[in-house]
Design a protein around this motif. Structure first.
Motif, PDB file in Angstrom:
ATOM      1  N   GLU A   1       0.978  -1.135  -0.268  1.00  0.00           N
ATOM      2  CA  GLU A   1      -0.153  -0.163   0.190  1.00  0.00           C
ATOM      3  C   GLU A   1       0.889   1.338   0.006  1.00  0.00           C
ATOM      4  OE1 GLU A   1      -3.060   1.839   3.116  1.00  0.00           O
ATOM      5  OE2 GLU A   1      -3.498  -0.170   2.503  1.00  0.00           O
ATOM      6  N   ASN A   2       0.731   2.117  -1.188  1.00  0.00           N
ATOM      7  CA  ASN A   2       1.288   3.305  -1.099  1.00  0.00           C
ATOM      8  C   ASN A   2       2.913   3.022  -1.204  1.00  0.00           C
ATOM      9  OD1 ASN A   2      -0.754   5.122  -1.152  1.00  0.00           O
ATOM     10  ND2 ASN A   2      -0.826   5.227   1.019  1.00  0.00           N
ATOM     11  N   LEU A   3       3.283   2.019  -1.998  1.00  0.00           N
ATOM     12  CA  LEU A   3       4.697   1.362  -2.228  1.00  0.00           C
ATOM     13  C   LEU A   3       5.394   2.636  -2.779  1.00  0.00           C
ATOM     14  CD1 LEU A   3       5.884  -2.058  -2.946  1.00  0.00           C
ATOM     15  CD2 LEU A   3       6.293  -0.413  -4.539  1.00  0.00           C
ATOM     16  N   TYR A   4       6.633   2.975  -2.349  1.00  0.00           N
ATOM     17  CA  TYR A   4       7.576   3.817  -3.087  1.00  0.00           C
ATOM     18  C   TYR A   4       8.433   3.002  -3.564  1.00  0.00           C
ATOM     19  CZ  TYR A   4      11.355   6.996  -3.362  1.00  0.00           C
ATOM     20  OH  TYR A   4      12.424   7.673  -3.834  1.00  0.00           O
TER      21      TYR A   4
ATOM     22  N   LYS B   1      -4.486  -2.809  -7.210  1.00  0.00           N
ATOM     23  CA  LYS B   1      -5.229  -2.553  -8.302  1.00  0.00           C
ATOM     24  C   LYS B   1      -4.840  -1.174  -9.122  1.00  0.00           C
ATOM     25  CE  LYS B   1      -9.231  -4.774  -6.388  1.00  0.00           C
ATOM     26  NZ  LYS B   1     -10.624  -4.485  -5.959  1.00  0.00           N
ATOM     27  N   SER B   2      -3.790  -0.666  -8.773  1.00  0.00           N
ATOM     28  CA  SER B   2      -3.275   0.724  -9.309  1.00  0.00           C
ATOM     29  C   SER B   2      -2.107   0.642 -10.078  1.00  0.00           C
ATOM     30  CB  SER B   2      -3.340   1.621  -8.196  1.00  0.00           C
ATOM     31  OG  SER B   2      -4.422   1.925  -7.521  1.00  0.00           O
ATOM     32  N   ASP B   3      -2.059   1.257 -11.299  1.00  0.00           N
ATOM     33  CA  ASP B   3      -0.617   1.035 -11.926  1.00  0.00           C
ATOM     34  C   ASP B   3       0.453   2.135 -11.197  1.00  0.00           C
ATOM     35  OD1 ASP B   3      -1.270  -0.900 -13.768  1.00  0.00           O
ATOM     36  OD2 ASP B   3      -2.216   0.715 -15.234  1.00  0.00           O
TER      37      ASP B   3
ATOM     38  N   GLY C   1       5.797   0.334 -16.135  1.00  0.00           N
ATOM     39  CA  GLY C   1       5.355  -0.423 -15.014  1.00  0.00           C
ATOM     40  C   GLY C   1       3.742  -0.613 -15.321  1.00  0.00           C
ATOM     41  N   SER C   2       3.280  -1.660 -14.614  1.00  0.00           N
ATOM     42  CA  SER C   2       1.943  -2.060 -14.627  1.00  0.00           C
ATOM     43  C   SER C   2       1.825  -3.301 -13.542  1.00  0.00           C
ATOM     44  CB  SER C   2       1.761  -2.723 -16.042  1.00  0.00           C
ATOM     45  OG  SER C   2       0.560  -3.575 -15.873  1.00  0.00           O
ATOM     46  N   THR C   3       0.614  -3.235 -12.781  1.00  0.00           N
ATOM     47  CA  THR C   3       0.347  -4.252 -11.653  1.00  0.00           C
ATOM     48  C   THR C   3      -0.776  -5.076 -12.263  1.00  0.00           C
ATOM     49  OG1 THR C   3      -1.382  -2.930 -10.919  1.00  0.00           O
ATOM     50  CG2 THR C   3       0.728  -2.669  -9.815  1.00  0.00           C
ATOM     51  N   LYS C   4      -0.907  -5.139 -13.799  1.00  0.00           N
ATOM     52  CA  LYS C   4      -1.825  -6.022 -14.117  1.00  0.00           C
ATOM     53  C   LYS C   4      -1.257  -7.373 -14.310  1.00  0.00           C
ATOM     54  CE  LYS C   4      -3.827  -2.840 -17.726  1.00  0.00           C
ATOM     55  NZ  LYS C   4      -3.914  -2.388 -19.102  1.00  0.00           N
ATOM     56  N   GLU C   5      -2.449  -8.484 -13.899  1.00  0.00           N
ATOM     57  CA  GLU C   5      -2.021  -9.862 -13.548  1.00  0.00           C
ATOM     58  C   GLU C   5      -0.792 -10.056 -12.680  1.00  0.00           C
ATOM     59  OE1 GLU C   5      -0.839 -11.287 -17.456  1.00  0.00           O
ATOM     60  OE2 GLU C   5      -3.014 -11.047 -18.442  1.00  0.00           O
ATOM     61  N   LYS C   6      -0.854  -9.189 -11.523  1.00  0.00           N
ATOM     62  CA  LYS C   6      -0.143  -9.321 -10.558  1.00  0.00           C
ATOM     63  C   LYS C   6       1.562  -9.129 -10.950  1.00  0.00           C
ATOM     64  CE  LYS C   6      -3.328 -11.564  -7.508  1.00  0.00           C
ATOM     65  NZ  LYS C   6      -3.795 -12.677  -6.644  1.00  0.00           N
ATOM     66  N   MET C   7       1.722  -8.509 -12.051  1.00  0.00           N
ATOM     67  CA  MET C   7       3.050  -8.525 -12.434  1.00  0.00           C
ATOM     68  C   MET C   7       3.959  -7.730 -11.595  1.00  0.00           C
ATOM     69  SD  MET C   7       2.828  -8.642 -16.758  1.00  0.00           S
ATOM     70  CE  MET C   7       4.593  -8.399 -16.926  1.00  0.00           C
TER      71      MET C   7
END
Length: 222
Positions: free
Chosen positions: A56-59, A82-84, A99-105
Motif C-alpha cells: 500500500e502506497n509502495l515507494y 489494483k493501481s498502476d 510499469g504495470s500491476t496487471k496480472e499481478k506482475m
C-alpha cells in the motif's frame, strides 16, 4: 530480524509464529547481471517486486551511479494492487516508466532511449513498502553501452563438439564392430563343431565302431 504474522496467536502457552522479514518483500531485475546496448538505441531495464503481505502506497525509485556520479533517475508510488505505478519525479526525459500491476506482475521497469556512452553504469531498482513498516529491498543491474554488439565466435566450440562427436561415433562403431566380429567367430566355431561331430559320426558308421549307427550285415552263407 523476524516479524509476528498478524492474526496468528502468540504468547505464553500458544507458541510464537515467526517469519523472516527477508522472505516478504522481494525485488528482481532478472537473471542477467550485465546487459549490453548499442549507442543511440533504447534499452529496457527490467524490475519487478513481490510481497506476501501485499502493499500500500509502495515507494519505488531507479538510481544511476558510476565511479563519479550518483543520481536518482525516477521515483513514484504504487497505491495498491489494483493501481498502476505513478511517477512523481523524473530526472531525464529519455526515461519512460513501463510499469504495470496487471496480472499481478508488479512491474516497475523503465525504458531508456537514445543511449549514450556516458549511460554506462549501475542501475538500481529500490522499493519500500509502508504496509510492512517501511521494509525495503533493491536489485542492481549493470548497463554497458557499446559501439556495436560483437558476435560470439563459436568456431572453436563447434570444432570441439565435432571432435568429441567424432570420437564418440568412432567408439560406437568400434563396439558394434567388436560385437559383429564376436558374433561371426561364435557362429564359425559352432559350424566347425557341428562339422566335426558330423564327421565323427560318419567315421563311426563306416568303421562299425561301438556306438555307431552301422547296420549289422547278415552272416555269409557257406
Amino acid at each position: 530480524m523476524h516479524r509476528i504474522i498478524p492474526g496468528l496467536p502468540c504468547g505464553h502457552g500458544r507458541g510464537l509464529f515467526l517469519l523472516p522479514v527477508s522472505l516478504s518483500l522481494e525485488v528482481s531485475v532478472g537473471k542477467a547481471t550485465t546487459i549490453y546496448a548499442i549507442n543511440g538505441s533504447a534499452i529496457l531495464l527490467p524490475c519487478t517486486f513481490s510481497s506476501c503481505f501485499g502493499f500500500e502506497n509502495l515507494y519505488f525509485r531507479w538510481s544511476y551511479n558510476n565511479t563519479e556520479t550518483y543520481r536518482i533517475l525516477i521515483d513514484g508510488i504504487v497505491k495498491n494492487e489494483k493501481s498502476d505505478p505513478k511517477v512523481r519525479v523524473k530526472d531525464d526525459d529519455r526515461i519512460t516508466l513501463e510499469g504495470s500491476t496487471k496480472e499481478k506482475m508488479n512491474n516497475i521497469s523503465i525504458l531508456l532511449s537514445d543511449l549514450e556512452f556516458s549511460d554506462t553504469g549501475r542501475y538500481t531498482c529500490f522499493v519500500r513498502n509502508p504496509k510492512e513498516k517501511d521494509l525495503n529491498n533493491s536489485a542492481t543491474i549493470f548497463l554497458q553501452v557499446v559501439d556495436k554488439l560483437e558476435e560470439v565466435d563459436n568456431t572453436v566450440t563447434l570444432i570441439i563438439l565435432a571432435v568429441v562427436g567424432g570420437v564418440i561415433g568412432l567408439l560406437v562403431c568400434i563396439l558394434l564392430l567388436k560385437k559383429l566380429i564376436t558374433f561371426i567367430l561364435k557362429k564359425t566355431r559352432e559350424k566347425k563343431k557341428e562339422c566335426l561331430v558330423s564327421s565323427s559320426g560318419n567315421d563311426n558308421t563306416e568303421n562299425g565302431l561301438p556306438g555307431s549307427k552301422a547296420e549289422e550285415k547278415p552272416p555269409t552263407k557257406v
